[in-house]
Design a protein around this motif. Structure first.
Motif, PDB file in Angstrom:
ATOM      1  N   ALA A   1       0.832  -1.204   0.000  1.00 16.50           N
ATOM      2  CA  ALA A   1       0.000   0.000   0.000  1.00 16.50           C
ATOM      3  C   ALA A   1       0.869   1.257   0.000  1.00 16.50           C
ATOM      4  N   ARG A   2       1.899   1.253   0.827  1.00 15.30           N
ATOM      5  CA  ARG A   2       2.782   2.423   0.901  1.00 15.30           C
ATOM      6  C   ARG A   2       3.571   2.596  -0.400  1.00 15.30           C
ATOM      7  N   THR A   3       4.041   1.492  -0.961  1.00 24.32           N
ATOM      8  CA  THR A   3       4.815   1.563  -2.206  1.00 24.32           C
ATOM      9  C   THR A   3       3.988   2.181  -3.325  1.00 24.32           C
ATOM     10  N   ASP A   4       2.711   1.836  -3.399  1.00 24.58           N
ATOM     11  CA  ASP A   4       1.858   2.365  -4.459  1.00 24.58           C
ATOM     12  C   ASP A   4       1.484   3.829  -4.237  1.00 24.58           C
ATOM     13  N   ALA A   5       1.462   4.260  -2.969  1.00 21.18           N
ATOM     14  CA  ALA A   5       1.042   5.636  -2.668  1.00 21.18           C
ATOM     15  C   ALA A   5       2.185   6.635  -2.694  1.00 21.18           C
TER      16      ALA A   5
END
Length: 231
Positions: free
Chosen positions: A163-167
């Protein structure tokens, strides 16, 4: 975007009446999906034709498209109770309303304790756990709020990094910004946290031929064709 929408509206308004008829709208939907049925067309039309006039004005279309994404509903009956709770806890931070923006601002400040404007994976991870513990402390639970919050936090921890990588690279702004989540990206991070938790929940239900996101004892974190078919 408004100009593009206005141009598309003019294309649909083939008789130049300043409004789109149900037949004109149905042709548009069938162009995008030839197999769409009349019941689905009727459902969409009723949502758009807010005044029940039988004609769709540009303002009705613009208002619907502008407001329909303000609040997303993430929960599904097929989710585990743990995942439904996770959705309940974080969904208000995904709202595009004034209330959601204020809540998101407070949440980002809590996730960024040193106030440097950049949120790391470790800060996101710790913040999620604190939010869940606080939730159960305020809502109440059968056991210890700290243990209950930690239980839900552990269930979906494997999905937080994705989730963090995509955001983290949405807003851009240089190499440092692209390694961290900024305030502009935080609402999207909260959305991704829920979406990836939901996908991980589904994966855990299928992996191992059953079980749940809380009991992974028979899982190998790989999905076979047989498990997929059974799931």
């Amino acid at each position: 975007m408004a100009a593009a929408l206005k141009a598309k509206f003019s294309e649909l308004d083939t008789d130049g009446s300043g409004a789109i008829s149900k037949d004109e709208f149905a042709k548009l939907l069938k162009k995008g999906n030839p197999r769409i049925d009349e019941k689905s067309i009727e459902t969409v039309w009723k949502k758009l034709d807010s005044d029940g006039s039988g004609k769709l004005s540009f303002d009705e279309l613009a208002n619907y498209l502008g407001n329909s994404g303000d609040k997303m509903e993430f929960k599904s009956p097929g989710m585990s109770p743990a995942c439904q709770t996770f959705c309940d806890v974080f969904k208000s931070l995904t709202y595009k309303t004034d209330e959601g923006r204020v809540a998101c601002g407070h949440a980002f400040a809590a996730c960024d304790p040193n106030g440097n404007g950049y949120v790391s994976l470790a800060e996101v991870d710790g913040w999620i756990q604190k939010v869940l513990i606080t939730y159960f402390g305020q809502k109440g639970c059968d056991g210890d709020p700290k243990e209950e919050g930690a239980r839900i936090w552990k269930c979906f921890r494997a999905s937080y990094i994705r989730a963090r990588t995509d955001a983290k690279d949405i807003a851009g702004g240089g190499s440092r910004a692209d390694d961290y989540v900024t305030a502009k990206e935080f609402r999207l991070l909260c959305t991704y946290l829920i979406l990836y938790a939901a996908m991980y929940d589904a994966f855990a239900l299928i992996d191992g031929g059953g079980g749940s996101v809380e009991d992974k004892s028979g899982d190998d974190r790989k999905m076979t064709l047989a498990e997929w078919k059974q799931g």
